[in-house]
Each structure stands twice: as C-alpha cells, then as structure tokens.
Write an enzyme that holds these catalytic residues in place. Structure first.
Site, PDB file in Angstrom:
ATOM      1  N   LYS A  50       0.391   8.181   4.326  1.00 23.62           N
ATOM      2  CA  LYS A  50       1.793   8.434   4.653  1.00 23.62           C
ATOM      3  C   LYS A  50       2.086   9.906   4.963  1.00 23.62           C
ATOM      4  CE  LYS A  50       4.073   4.444   4.199  1.00 23.62           C
ATOM      5  NZ  LYS A  50       5.035   3.920   5.200  1.00 23.62           N
ATOM      6  N   SER A 304      -5.534   2.430   2.299  1.00 21.91           N
ATOM      7  CA  SER A 304      -4.331   3.188   2.640  1.00 21.91           C
ATOM      8  C   SER A 304      -3.771   4.022   1.500  1.00 21.91           C
ATOM      9  CB  SER A 304      -3.241   2.235   3.142  1.00 21.91           C
ATOM     10  OG  SER A 304      -2.934   1.270   2.149  1.00 21.91           O
TER      11      SER A 304
END
Length: 504
Positions: A50, A304
C-alpha cells in the site's frame, strides 16, 4: 491502457518503497509440480504494498494541497502508507480506521506520525466519517484504491514482476479488496504480455469484485467477513471496476481454511507470517494449480502484507491443516463400554490423532469428536469412513462444518453428577504415532473411560485430560497400573474447575 502504462512508469514510489524480491516457493512448487513464485510486498517498510499507491498520490500534491493536510479511511495498510508518506514529506495526516482494525495496524499508524481516529465497525462507516472530516477541515482525501495515481503506484508491482521474471508466466494472482492492486498490475501486464493471465482472489465472505463482474455493475454487499480485514470491502471502486472488468481473466474466492493454509505455506517456504489478506492470492493460486495440472508457465502470487496480529496465530494454526486437506474432523459414535476406546483407537491405526474429545453422557453410546492428520485426506478419509461404517460405528464428517470448527470442538463435555468413583488425571505422553494407543493400552480395559480431551499442539509431549471410573476397591490396582505406565501425571479430581463445570 496506454495512459495507465505511462502513469505507472512515471510513478513516484521509490522515495519510500522498495523493489521487493520475487522468491521461488520451492516446497510448494514441488507439491504443485510446477514453478511457483511469491512477490514479497510484505518486505516494504510498512510490510504492505500500500505504500506504493499512497506515496504516488501524495507526492504529486501541490504545495497548497500539502499545506492543507491529507486524510484517508483504511482498515490498516493504506493507513500506514499514508502516514509514512506524509511523515517523509512533512504533511499532517489524519487516518480514520474502523474500530475493528487490528491493534498492530493502529499502533503502526501512530508510530509513523499519523493521527489515528477510530470510527465505525466497517470500512464504509470509517470512509463516510473521513469524507465528513474532509469537508469540514478542507483536507485532501487519499483514496485507498479508487484513484488513478493510487492505481498507478500499485501497478509498479507488475513492472517489477515482468523485469524479474522474463520467462513465461501462466498467471499472476492478485488479492482484491477495492481492486487498486489488481487494476494496476493488470493494466501493465496485459499491455506487455497479454498472454499472461491476471486473476483476482477474494475471500468467500467479502467477494465484492466477483459480485460486480457477475452483475456487470458495482454492487454493495450486505456484509463482509473481517478475517481478511485488509480486503474487507463491501463495494469495488468505480475506476478499479472499470479496469478489472476489461483486463482481469477472472476472480476466484478462497475460504478461511484455504487462507490459513496459504499462511502456513508462506511460512514454510520463506519464514514470514503473512496476514490473511497477504496469503489470499496464494490460496487462489493453489486452487488454480490443482484444477489445471498441465500448465505452460510459472504461477506468481502477491504476498501483499504481513501485519498479522499475534493473537490470531492459534486460530490460523488450527484451521491451516483443514484448509490444506491434511486434517479431517469426524463425529463418531461408539459403544459406552469398557475397552471401546482402545478398540476404536486400534481401528484408527498409526494415523496421527490431532484431537480427541469426549465426555460421558449416558450408559448407551459415546459420542467422540476426533481429528486426524492424513497424507492424502480425500482418499484416506473415504477409506477410513468406510472402514468405521463396516464396523457399525456411526460416522459424520464435520471437516467443513463451521460451527463444529469454531465452537463445538471446545464445548464437548458437560456435567455427569450421577457418575460415581470418577478419577480425573492430567497426563503427558511422547507425541509420536501410536502414543495415544500406548497410553490406552497402559490403562487397560478394566475401567470405564468417562472423559477424554486431547489436542495436538505440535510440541514434544501430548497433554491429555482423562476421566476413569475406578471403584474404591480398585484404587491400588489402578495406581500400580499408572506407575507401570511411566507417563507423568497429576490427579485433578479435586480441581475446582472440574468440580464446577464437569462434575456437578
């Protein structure tokens, strides 16, 4: 697509982000009979991809916008990205997070200098509150996924993958929440290598993009599960849906057990504890590999994130074996007579017993909750169930029963106030195949077993709580049998918890 490729190649991410490695998953590749790679976004400074999209968006703000300050709504990882990026650029950041956000992510936001505001039970409630603060304070909103600059920043993951793996890639599996990462990667990969599949993966209980693609329009889910909190989004983004509808080769779903199995696979291969959303794409990759044994290139999953709350590890460990189809759970009915447990364990043979729960409830039948670790669960389960049924045992497969796995396994029991002469022992025995049968052989069949609780915790010694009905006149004989058995044990018959909850 060309516009997005240009934005991706010009994205400003490496002021704060790292180019992460593409690690081979050797153990999993051997099991799946083909090359498997893991894109290690868990190695970013905030342990999540992110940071790429957040920084690309914030770095392009004007001086006037920077002076106003930024705000975002996030379940955690985007929040950390905004906080870190704003900190590096000297910008004030307000982060609105659902109250359900894991503490590790809230603390990380504060560590990076962000002002964490906890509001609402879901992302949508936090998002609405952030938008309200944006209007009231004149702040600049940094969307977690539905923004071209954010999408472009996430797309740099795709750039790195194609540079790092010039050989054929059959499919890249991407976790999907709002869809920013999937849209960014697909925009770049499909432009340069249109033959490579880009497949999204969502949790079964939060599949907003899959629902949107099936309906050919964005839909709002009634509710979403929070286990994979990093992708718990009720509605896909408008821009991300537009791109994913054009570019993705499909969206798969994975349940909690499969995600937990993926967490274990990542740990076994690269020794990192992925968060549930971080292992989501690997769960999809494994399902694809099993359904497509003949493949023409490598399979790649995106790890992720690794912002895992420590207190989730027990749940993950217990569900991983079932998710990998290595453990089955059975409810078995056996006769309530002395020696029946020993005969039942003999039928199980050398299979590794992971759990064995029982409490006396009457004089006719005994109902046992048993877990077994198997090499080939599909084949061995069918053989075992057939064998037990031939021997007239009642058998129910509860491996896929959520109530059984979440609750019933811990509630097997109850009081037995009419049970006379019960002795309760807390015992230890070496954790090896056949050890439980050896324990029962040592006790013998002269006395009725009235309670049994055992769970394999992966330690060197198994811990058992066992109840045995021993008449007063047999106590000396029973004690001698225990001494001969040689296992460490403690008499818990006077334990207040046993007296209160199990004896009555």
């Amino acid at each position: 697509m060309i516009d997005y490729v240009r934005k991706i190649l010009n994205a400003r991410v490496y002021d704060v982000a790292l180019q992460t490695p593409l690690d081979p998953m050797v153990r999993l590749a051997r099991r799946l009979d083909g090359p498997v790679f893991l894109k290690r976004e868990d190695l970013q400074p905030i342990f999540s991809f992110k940071i790429r999209g957040a920084h690309n968006r914030i770095a392009q703000l004007s001086d006037e916008a920077r002076a106003a300050g930024v705000i975002c709504a996030s379940a955690g990882n985007h929040a950390q990205g905004v906080a870190l990026s704003a900190n590096r650029l000297g910008i004030e950041a307000t982060i609105v997070m659902p109250v359900t956000t894991p503490a590790i992510k809230v603390e990380a936001v504060r560590y990076w200098g962000g002002n964490a505001v906890l509001y609402g039970d879901t992302f949508d409630e936090a998002h609405a509150h952030a938008r309200q603060l944006e209007r009231e304070r004149g702040l600049i909103f940094v969307h977690p996924y539905d923004d071209p600059d954010v999408i472009a920043g996430q797309g740099t993951v795709g750039v790195e993958i194609l540079h790092q793996h010039p050989d054929p890639i059959e499919a890249i599996f991407v976790p999907v929440g709002g869809g920013g990462l999937a849209a960014g990667i697909a925009s770049y990969v499909k432009f340069l290598r249109p033959e490579t599949k880009v497949i999204g993966v969502e949790p079964t209980d939060a599949a907003s993009m899959k629902a949107a693609l099936e309906a050919d329009e964005r839909v709002v889910l009634d509710r979403v599960g929070l286990f994979a909190d990093g992708v718990a989004v009720r509605q896909a983004g408008e821009e991300t849906f537009r791109l994913c509808r054009q570019l993705l080769d499909g969206v798969m779903v994975a349940d909690t057990d499969a995600i937990c199995a993926g967490i274990k696979d990542i740990f076994e291969d690269v020794r990192v504890l992925a968060e549930p959303a971080g292992a989501l794409s690997l769960a999809g990759l494994k399902a694809y590999a099993q359904a497509n044994p003949r493949r023409s290139g490598s399979l790649i999953a995106i790890s992720s994130g690794a912002n895992m709350n420590f207190d989730r590890l027990r749940h993950v460990a217990e569900r991983a074996e079932v998710g990998e189809a290595r453990e089955i759970l059975l409810a078995v009915t056996i006769p309530e007579v002395p020696g029946s447990y020993r005969r039942f364990i003999q039928v199980l043979g050398n299979r590794a017993i992971t759990e064995f729960n029982y409490r006396y409830a009457g004089s006719s039948d005994a109902h046992v909750f048993v877990g077994l670790k198997l090499g080939d669960a599909t084949r061995e389960k069918a053989e075992l169930v057939a064998q037990l049924e031939r021997l007239s045992y009642g058998v129910i497969d509860i491996s896929a029963d959520e109530t059984a796995k979440l609750h019933v396994r811990y509630m097997v029991g109850g009081r037995a106030p009419t049970l006379d002469d019960e002795i309760i022992l807390r015992c230890e025995f070496p954790e090896r195949p056949g050890a439980l049968l050896g324990f029962l052989d040592g006790i013998g069949t002269d006395w009725n077993i009235t309670l049994f609780h055992y769970r394999n915790h992966g330690a060197d010694y198994g811990r058992v709580l066992v109840g045995v009905q021993v008449p007063q006149g047999d106590r000396a004989k029973f004690d001698a049998r225990l001494v001969a058995l040689g296992y460490p044990h403690e008499d818990e018959t006077d334990n207040p918890a046993y007296r209160l909850f199990l004896r009555g």
